[in-house]
Design a protein around this motif. Structure first.
Motif, mmCIF file in Angstrom:
data_model
loop_
_atom_site.group_PDB
_atom_site.id
_atom_site.type_symbol
_atom_site.label_atom_id
_atom_site.label_comp_id
_atom_site.label_asym_id
_atom_site.label_seq_id
_atom_site.Cartn_x
_atom_site.Cartn_y
_atom_site.Cartn_z
ATOM 1 N N VAL A 10 -40.974 -63.098 53.545
ATOM 2 C CA VAL A 10 -41.200 -61.855 54.308
ATOM 3 C C VAL A 10 -41.901 -60.869 53.372
ATOM 4 O O VAL A 10 -41.813 -60.974 52.161
ATOM 5 N N GLY A 11 -42.587 -59.908 53.955
ATOM 6 C CA GLY A 11 -43.331 -58.963 53.127
ATOM 7 C C GLY A 11 -42.848 -57.536 53.342
ATOM 8 O O GLY A 11 -42.196 -57.221 54.331
ATOM 9 N N ALA A 12 -43.142 -56.691 52.364
ATOM 10 C CA ALA A 12 -42.824 -55.264 52.515
ATOM 11 C C ALA A 12 -43.841 -54.443 51.738
ATOM 12 O O ALA A 12 -44.295 -54.848 50.670
ATOM 13 N N THR A 13 -44.208 -53.325 52.306
ATOM 14 C CA THR A 13 -45.127 -52.410 51.636
ATOM 15 C C THR A 13 -44.398 -51.127 51.255
ATOM 16 O O THR A 13 -44.473 -50.644 50.138
ATOM 17 N N SER A 33 -30.632 -65.902 48.784
ATOM 18 C CA SER A 33 -31.292 -67.028 48.107
ATOM 19 C C SER A 33 -32.267 -67.739 49.037
ATOM 20 O O SER A 33 -33.076 -68.541 48.584
ATOM 21 N N THR A 34 -32.225 -67.457 50.318
ATOM 22 C CA THR A 34 -33.115 -68.134 51.258
ATOM 23 C C THR A 34 -34.312 -67.270 51.645
ATOM 24 O O THR A 34 -35.116 -67.657 52.474
ATOM 25 N N VAL A 35 -34.381 -66.066 51.065
ATOM 26 C CA VAL A 35 -35.466 -65.159 51.457
ATOM 27 C C VAL A 35 -36.368 -64.891 50.257
ATOM 28 O O VAL A 35 -35.890 -64.584 49.168
ATOM 29 N N ARG A 36 -37.668 -65.051 50.481
ATOM 30 C CA ARG A 36 -38.602 -64.716 49.422
ATOM 31 C C ARG A 36 -39.381 -63.469 49.832
ATOM 32 O O ARG A 36 -40.034 -63.459 50.875
ATOM 33 N N TRP A 37 -39.265 -62.411 49.019
ATOM 34 C CA TRP A 37 -39.926 -61.149 49.367
ATOM 35 C C TRP A 37 -41.290 -61.080 48.705
ATOM 36 O O TRP A 37 -41.409 -61.297 47.508
ATOM 37 N N ALA A 56 -49.355 -66.497 48.761
ATOM 38 C CA ALA A 56 -48.186 -66.089 49.525
ATOM 39 C C ALA A 56 -48.526 -65.027 50.549
ATOM 40 O O ALA A 56 -49.456 -64.255 50.385
ATOM 41 N N GLY A 57 -47.759 -64.979 51.545
ATOM 42 C CA GLY A 57 -47.901 -63.963 52.578
ATOM 43 C C GLY A 57 -46.757 -64.173 53.517
ATOM 44 O O GLY A 57 -46.005 -65.131 53.359
ATOM 45 N N ARG A 62 -40.923 -70.510 56.404
ATOM 46 C CA ARG A 62 -40.521 -70.192 57.762
ATOM 47 C C ARG A 62 -40.672 -68.692 57.941
ATOM 48 O O ARG A 62 -40.367 -67.909 57.056
ATOM 49 N N SER A 63 -41.169 -68.271 59.049
ATOM 50 C CA SER A 63 -41.294 -66.823 59.210
ATOM 51 C C SER A 63 -40.148 -66.277 60.035
ATOM 52 O O SER A 63 -39.437 -67.005 60.714
#
Ligand code: SF4
Lengths: 489, 427
Positions: A10-13, A33-37, A56-57, A62-63
């Motif tokens: 997932v992404g964040a600005t 542990s299952t989330v990649r930021w 990455a994006g 999985r989204s």
């Protein structure tokens, strides 16, 4: 791996999108542990690679399932302090901040409600470090931004280029808008910029330093100020470097002076110390012991503490008994005194002595002296015209008068005129207002000031002169009366 | 007036102001809309000079001519330092121009006495009034009142200034008499008291909702004391400052180590300023204001000066070994504040953390405690050194920081009153 444990990107600005995403992730139970930021704000966000070498994006791995309507999400309860921290930490430049914030959120909503209060926890420590790093960076932005004035088609525009470590303009733009409300200004940094048009803040991309003006006319004045407000006798370089890190120096005009200031400091201090010896007052001419009137009078003969000794013919020291109860202090000797070496023998002195006799003050019992011991004059043809001594000369001569008073220890002092009064009663004494007031002073229990007799002689208007003369006589009469009482007791 | 003249004056009149220690610009709030500038509680240091002091305000003298002859002062009449005088407009312009470029937080104006105290005070008042009324300036203004100026002028000044200061100058009346015979302690204190009374009045009116109440020195008053010009002891100095805090509600007492000044009187010490002593006094002052210490506790009748080798809290603890070690998981707040190496923020963190789990040795550093210093004085969940180590004759030398470390100052931003924290904060 179950579905919910599968790695998700997932992404964040900004703080807001992190919050929305994080809230949904907690709701669906995604363990940290299952989330990649992915930091989508970073300088090279687009270039970040994941473990498999893919760019990455949010679409890698999985989204996140499509968003539910926001109000259908249960609200998460976290301490206000966390929100405040998270908002600040969101402006940190470390790409790992989103992950850290999510881990904290996960733990706090999963049973460790008081997590933030445990200062020794490694996650809390890291967050505290990031929080204070951003706060410090923002504080230094407020402090170290230097505007330079330019003119564009609208008018004056103030432009600054600054290099913070983090996204500090997020946190400081409002401050600048409040403070410089009535100006138009822009602050550029490598990562972002902000412009204030008098109404609204406009955020934009980063700019290279070359976009900003490289000079302001006022900088020379500012540097002058900086160089002179520094006291070379107290160097504390460590303290300076701790507060003003070197990385900021290139954008602060004054710092170019530091090397020179340091180089000159020891020399300046030596000079300050050297100059301490001996002051330009009569103190250095006073005898060290034996301060009787006779030895003082003798020592004063060679006084050169001010310029007056050069043109005057001689020192006119005080005269009178060493055990006098009353000391009369005038301003300075005049022409006649300068020739004869005796105080108060000219026209003003004669008026004084006549009035003293009238009110019954025996002149032989009184010590008469002046605040300044040399005659000051300007030549007009052959005549030597009296000139008022300057404050500098009065101060230089003062030690003589003080030594005389110390030797005599009179019970009473009568000051004639403003100069004498200011020496005895302090510089704020006003003869017009305080004439005739009896007071104690440092040298006597009874001190009064009245007009100088030479002032009486100079008043052109006859009525005014008579009025002043009456006051003068009255002051002397009161002095005589008190003197008599003292002599009886 | 050409730029060069202005710069020459600025050089002289900033130079003359460099001996003044006060620089903080905190404790005031002003609405900024529609004018230039803001004051938002905490002051900002815009730069630092190699003497480690911050540049927060444009600190200058209106003039360095002076009719007084105070022996510790470079501007006294008998000194032959170069003289200059700003016009009211020049000061206003410099302040506005510097402020617009974000060089400063505002103005700190002081002056030598020209003509009379009232005349000088009027000129300073004029600067402040022009800044506020003509220029709509909302930044910080600190005016140093002129000794002997009339009450009315000082009161007017208070309506424009954020802070007023009346310098106490020297720690005791005897010192004043010796070095500044024209300044009288009772007069100085009378001015301080009038400022306090007036300020109380305004605060009361404002609370009662009187709109006209306006502002009167919202940042309070401060004072400066020169130390090391006479041989007055730290015990007397701290006594005087306690008195000033209590009687006149001082916000700050600044200590200024006496610097050699050009052409000073030979009665004064011609050596480097006692900076470590100055630092110890700030630390002691801090302990009195924020840590619950009494002035008399920090020195003893036998040794009336603070220990230059160690900070006053450590020195106190070593004199009171019987009260240590204390249990970090049980001791009350007051006692924790007295443990060397623990600052007020550390105490706060301890009190919070120990509600949830017992504090162990390894947690200390994470809570911002200076481990080496605090260790002998503390019992933690996993270590009880007992009274033994405190009796060790080596303790003193063990705890004494090296000379080099003396120059480094510990930081505790929570205790920051604005600007000079580095010089006075104590862990
Ligand atoms: S006027 Fe006074 S100070 Fe000046 S030279 Fe004469 S005696 Fe000395």
């Amino acid at each position: 791996m179950t579905a919910s444990e599968e790695l998700m990107s997932v992404g964040a600005t900004h703080f807001d999108d992190w919050r929305n995403t994080a809230r949904r992730l907690v709701t669906i139970g995604s363990h940290p542990s299952t989330v990649r930021w992915i930091d989508q704000r970073g300088d090279d966000a687009s270039k970040q690679k994941d473990l498999f070498g893919n760019v990455a994006g949010p679409d890698v791995g999985r989204s996140l399932p499509a968003s539910d309507a926001p109000d259908s999400l249960p609200s998460l309860r976290v301490p206000g302090k966390f929100i405040q921290w998270a908002k600040t930490i969101a402006s940190h430049s470390d790409p790992g901040r989103w992950e850290l914030l999510y881990r904290l959120l996960w733990r706090m909503t999963g049973g460790e409600r008081h997590l933030l209060q445990i200062a020794s926890d490694p996650d809390v420590r890291r967050a505290a470090q990031m929080h204070s790093a951003v706060r410090r960076d923002a504080h230094k932005t407020k402090a170290f931004v230097r505007f330079r004035k330019t003119i564009d088609d609208v008018g004056e525009l103030f432009v600054a280029w600054h290099r913070p470590d983090h996204y500090s303009l997020d946190l400081t733009a409002d401050f600048f808008a409040r403070r410089f409300d009535v100006m138009r200004w822009t602050i550029m940094t490598p990562r972002q910029s902000v412009y204030w048009d008098n109404q609204t803040l406009h955020f934009g991309d980063g700019s290279p330093r070359s976009d900003a003006p490289d000079h302001d006319q006022l900088e020379e004045l500012w540097k002058t100020y900086y160089a002179h407000i520094f006291n070379p006798a107290r160097i504390k370089l460590d303290a300076m470097r701790a507060e003003m890190p070197k990385k900021h120096w290139p954008t602060m005009p004054e710092t170019s002076l530091i090397d020179d200031m340091l180089r000159d400091a020891p020399q300046r201090v030596r000079q300050m110390v050297r100059h301490q010896e001996g002051g330009p007052t009569a103190k250095s001419f006073l005898p060290t012991s034996d301060r009787t009137l006779a030895s003082l009078c003798n020592a004063a003969l060679v006084c050169e503490s001010c310029e007056l000794h050069r043109d005057a013919s001689r020192v006119v020291f005080g005269r009178g008994p060493a055990d006098a109860k009353l000391v009369i202090v005038g301003e300075q000797p005049g022409d006649m005194e300068d020739r004869s070496g005796e105080p108060f023998v000219g026209p003003a002195g004669q008026l004084l002595r006549r009035t003293m006799a009238d009110v019954g003050l025996d002149a032989t019992q009184v010590y008469i002296t002046n605040a300044v011991k040399h005659f000051k004059f300007k030549l007009q043809g052959k005549r030597r015209l009296h000139v008022k001594p300057s404050s500098r000369e009065i101060a230089a001569c003062r030690p003589w008068l003080e030594a005389e008073l110390d030797a005599i220890r009179p019970a009473m002092i009568l000051c004639l005129g403003a100069t004498a009064a200011s020496v005895i009663k302090g510089p704020n004494f006003r003869i017009t207002r305080q004439r005739g007031e009896v007071d104690k002073c440092d040298h006597a229990k009874w001190a009064m000031a009245t007009y100088h007799p030479s002032a009486l002689l100079r008043v052109p208007d006859e009525h005014a002169r008579a009025r002043m003369m009456a006051m003068f006589t009255e002051d002397l009469r009161r002095t005589a009366e008190h003197h008599r009482i003292l002599n009886q007791s | 007036m050409t730029a060069k003249d202005l710069s020459g004056k600025l050089a002289i009149l900033a130079d003359a102001a460099k001996y003044d220690a006060s620089c903080a610009s905190s404790g005031s709030r002003r609405e900024s809309r529609g004018g230039l500038g803001s004051t938002e509680g905490m002051g900002i240091c815009h730069s630092y000079t190699p003497d480690g002091r911050c540049v927060s305000l444009l600190k200058i003298l209106l003039t360095n001519y002076c009719v007084f002859d105070c022996q510790y002062c470079v501007n006294r009449i008998s000194s032959d330092t170069p003289r200059a005088r700003f016009s009211v407009n020049e000061v206003v312009r410099l302040t506005m121009d510097f402020y617009r470029r974000n060089y400063i937080e505002g103005l700190f104006l002081s002056s030598g006495i020209i003509q009379s105290s009232d005349y000088t005070m009027e000129q300073m008042l004029d600067v402040a009034r022009t800044l506020r009324e003509r220029e709509s300036f909302r930044g910080y203004i600190h005016l140093k009142t002129i000794p002997g100026a009339s009450d009315d002028l000082i009161q007017q000044a208070g309506t424009y200034a954020d802070r007023l200061s009346v310098n106490i100058e020297l720690p005791t009346e005897a010192d004043l008499k010796r070095l500044a015979p024209e300044k009288k302690r009772p007069e100085l204190e009378q001015s301080m008291n009038r400022i306090k009374v007036k300020r109380d009045e305004h605060v009361r009116d404002q609370k009662a909702g009187f709109k006209h109440a306006g502002k009167f020195v919202p940042a309070g008053q401060s004072t400066q004391m020169i130390v090391g010009a006479t041989d007055t002891s730290d015990r007397q100095i701290l006594d005087t400052s306690s008195h000033l805090y209590q009687t006149h509600a001082m916000r700050r007492v600044y200590y200024s180590a006496f610097s050699p000044i050009p052409h000073a009187d030979s009665r004064l010490p011609g050596k480097s300023p006692p900076l470590v002593r100055e630092h110890r006094l700030y630390q002691a002052d801090w302990l009195i204001r924020f840590y619950g210490f009494d002035a008399e506790e920090l020195t003893t009748a036998e040794s009336a000066n603070l220990d230059l080798q160690m900070d006053p809290k450590l020195a106190w603890a070593l004199r009171h070994r019987d009260r240590f070690p204390v249990d970090i998981n049980r001791a009350d707040r007051e006692m924790l504040l007295r443990v060397p190496g623990i600052g007020s923020r550390g105490v706060k963190r301890i009190l919070q953390t120990r509600r949830h789990h017992n504090i162990r040795d390894e947690d200390l550093a994470a809570m911002g405690i200076v481990y080496k210093k605090a260790r002998p004085f503390l019992i933690t969940a996993d270590r009880n050194s007992g009274p033994l180590s405190l009796d060790s004759p080596f303790l003193r030398s063990q705890l004494r920081p090296s000379q080099r470390q003396l120059r480094l100052f510990d930081d505790d931003p929570s205790a920051d009153d604005g600007t000079t924290s580095r010089l006075e904060v104590l862990p």
